[in-house]
Design an enzyme around this catalytic site. Sequence first.
Site, PDB file in Angstrom:
ATOM      1  N   THR A   1      31.471  63.886 -40.356  1.00 41.58           N
ATOM      2  CA  THR A   1      32.229  64.874 -41.006  1.00 41.58           C
ATOM      3  C   THR A   1      31.335  66.051 -40.616  1.00 41.58           C
ATOM      4  OG1 THR A   1      31.023  64.104 -42.849  1.00 41.58           O
ATOM      5  CG2 THR A   1      33.259  63.627 -42.600  1.00 41.58           C
TER       6      THR A   1
ATOM      7  N   LYS B   1      27.041  57.467 -40.524  1.00 41.86           N
ATOM      8  CA  LYS B   1      27.275  58.849 -40.541  1.00 41.86           C
ATOM      9  C   LYS B   1      26.842  59.284 -41.869  1.00 41.86           C
ATOM     10  CE  LYS B   1      30.328  60.583 -42.544  1.00 41.86           C
ATOM     11  NZ  LYS B   1      30.457  61.508 -44.031  1.00 41.86           N
TER      12      LYS B   1
ATOM     13  N   THR C   1      37.271  75.479 -49.207  1.00 43.58           N
ATOM     14  CA  THR C   1      38.076  76.784 -49.479  1.00 43.58           C
ATOM     15  C   THR C   1      38.403  77.354 -47.904  1.00 43.58           C
ATOM     16  OG1 THR C   1      35.909  78.065 -49.759  1.00 43.58           O
ATOM     17  CG2 THR C   1      37.385  77.451 -51.615  1.00 43.58           C
TER      18      THR C   1
ATOM     19  N   ASN D   1      28.178  74.266 -48.422  1.00 39.75           N
ATOM     20  CA  ASN D   1      28.686  73.691 -49.670  1.00 39.75           C
ATOM     21  C   ASN D   1      29.638  74.685 -50.453  1.00 39.75           C
ATOM     22  OD1 ASN D   1      28.205  70.660 -49.369  1.00 39.75           O
ATOM     23  ND2 ASN D   1      26.100  71.545 -49.006  1.00 39.75           N
TER      24      ASN D   1
ATOM     25  N   THR E   1      29.532  61.586 -47.459  1.00 34.55           N
ATOM     26  CA  THR E   1      29.333  60.358 -47.711  1.00 34.55           C
ATOM     27  C   THR E   1      28.373  59.658 -46.520  1.00 34.55           C
ATOM     28  OG1 THR E   1      31.577  60.163 -48.776  1.00 34.55           O
ATOM     29  CG2 THR E   1      30.476  57.970 -47.923  1.00 34.55           C
TER      30      THR E   1
ATOM     31  N   GLU F   1      22.452  68.672 -44.448  1.00 35.01           N
ATOM     32  CA  GLU F   1      23.251  69.912 -44.027  1.00 35.01           C
ATOM     33  C   GLU F   1      22.610  70.983 -44.257  1.00 35.01           C
ATOM     34  OE1 GLU F   1      26.134  69.379 -47.329  1.00 35.01           O
ATOM     35  OE2 GLU F   1      27.510  68.170 -46.098  1.00 35.01           O
TER      36      GLU F   1
END
Lengths: 407, 407
Positions: free
Chosen positions: B149, B176, B407, B402, B187, B272
């Site tokens: 992802t 992942k 959006t 994040n 996740t 991230e």
Amino acid sequence: MNFIKELDGGFSVIENLKVSGAREGKYGVSIIFCPNSTASAIFTSNKVVAAPVDYTRNVLKKGIVSAVFVNSGNANCFTGKQGFKDCETLVELVAKDLKLPKDEIAISSTGVIGREMPIDIISKVAYESLSKLGSNPENSLAAAKAIMTTDTFPKECAVEVTLKTGEKVKIAGITKGSGMIAPNMGTMLSFIVTDGVIASEDIKKALKTSADISFNMIVVDGDESTNDTCLMMANGQSGVDIVRDGEIDSNFQEALNYLCIDLARKMARDGEGATKFIEANVVGARDDEDARLAAKSIISSNLFKSAVFGGDPNWGRIVSAIGYSGCDLNPDIVTIAIADGEDEVNLVKKGEILAFEDTPYLKRAEKIMQSKNIRVNIEMYLGNGEATAWGCDLTYDYVKINAEYTT
Amino acid sequence: MNFIKELDGGFSVIENLKVSGAREGKYGVSIIFCPNSTASAIFTSNKVVAAPVDYTRNVLKKGIVSAVFVNSGNANCFTGKQGFKDCETLVELVAKDLKLPKDEIAISSTGVIGREMPIDIISKVAYESLSKLGSNPENSLAAAKAIMTTDTFPKECAVEVTLKTGEKVKIAGITKGSGMIAPNMGTMLSFIVTDGVIASEDIKKALKTSADISFNMIVVDGDESTNDTCLMMANGQSGVDIVRDGEIDSNFQEALNYLCIDLARKMARDGEGATKFIEANVVGARDDEDARLAAKSIISSNLFKSAVFGGDPNWGRIVSAIGYSGCDLNPDIVTIAIADGEDEVNLVKKGEILAFEDTPYLKRAEKIMQSKNIRVNIEMYLGNGEATAWGCDLTYDYVKINAEYTT
């Protein structure tokens, strides 16, 4: 609660209380001169504890505080024996100047960890602060300003409370901190004075009750400082007893709650780098403890905090944060709403998702998320537990402030 | 550990195992075709649990898995009864195509919470993936890619282990996730296959042991997903028993630990927005549990993570994070060092601060903090407890990813 009246002027509302603040660069010193007050405090639960915390814990054994010395710029933490010597030096300085017994002087520090106190400059600022002691609103504001570190505004609150007996007492306080945010700089310090008559053991009780629903319910980043201190004094100037038949007057407790929540909210609002203020209300939890877990988990979630920064009504992150908080939860019946001053909208109602794409619910939610003050309202339908927590969004500036701080 | 040999090729090292991956936009589907394998899994402890987690938990009661369906792009969480229907639809699709009993097909999802599965597009990608099943390294890589992802690179690992008996088995896995980071998208999913012979109860035991020191020791932001799944299958193709006299072969356990730690480290490294990888080693803690608390607290501290991003050797934030972790700590005897591939320097040695300003210690520390891989080494001198945790820095990009995600 019409028995609580908010007052202007911070500490200046309390009789026979003198305070001051002075600053030179990043070093500030505030003095609270409150002769012969009963006192108690709540300290950090961090196992690494700054010298002034240990020092003041010892002072409080006697239960009497006549003055408080507070400095910003250096936390006097992880400073070994020299740290204690520096506490003594500064306490002696104050004792001599104010002609007080040394063992009635509390001390508190906030700033960088692991560097020895620059005792010369702090002594110099201390003398300057002592020379400015006074009982005007300006003195209170100066005291609130001198303890600031990464704070962007000074934080004061004062209230008058009408007790159950009809008598009146006042409570005033200042605080600094951007949440329990930065061990190196963002320690939470709060100093509260009442003119009521109350023994130190009862102060401890009342303060714990208030702290549990105020200071302990704000989260900026979840880091807990080595210096966190909330110290409360009662100078008894009103002559009014707060405890009757062993019971703390419930109006007094409400007023202290009010004051502590006000100060706590100001800290959350001033979270490092924050652009938005978040309040999480949880009702219908199995019990209050569960509600506290859920409310704090929402406020603590980096993912949700980032979503708030981005204006994204991402209720999935809310429900997930509740899910891992440890509280009881039945996702099939939970209601999740967000609100600002103008609108409140259900994102999920009794387990049913309303805020799908292209629904009016989502559009309203997106508008609410643009507000500076966002409330998350959770109804769990499991019991009577409730709690409120306060926090702020996670922003580029939070990272910037903390990435660049000591370098 | 010369009984463990790392292999290239991911799942392709296992006989009689076919895998595949296909993707269309943000939707990916991986298939693991492992006929008649014993299996067990570890799932999220979040109380909000996605439909596929409940579904697969039920499948595993029988302990046999013949295929795994995994999709990215939609978590199928908070999707009510439709969520379960969608699991069934997808499982039926796989069962029909591969001619397998429905009750031997596990399913796993990752992606946005609270939106119904776009079943048409996911079915389409599923058929495409099924048509590509194969046993080459490219197939394994495609499977690792299709479950990504916010991941920036696919994550595979394969090892061959020589058991105590001298026999050899292989283990391969893909994963992942950017740590347990993003309930909406990040996740953690891991799928592991061995060719050893091992009952599902023993897989459970071995997997728990490995997960506790690998997947459970990485933190990106502390958020725990509703979909986290680590599923392990044994297809027994080697004919080699891993359990003798009721004992799991210790070399096999070591090899599984090795594989899980490798996959976990890859996730932490891919946190991230991360620019730097952090490893926290704690030794000399009162016990292993205390060591785990301390190591994870360091890795979880937003303050320390921000300091790492800024290249600031801010050991005060390290010691403070240990202090509030809940572990036993005597700050007067603790040693704190940081290291990279080239240098290791003590910041604090047995309670004595070495890294003061203008010392060579601080200069070396500042250089180490510029590295992409930073180790924090803590010696507590309280017992024999030890643990290692992995994480990454907190960066502008974390907030950006994040804040802007849905959006």
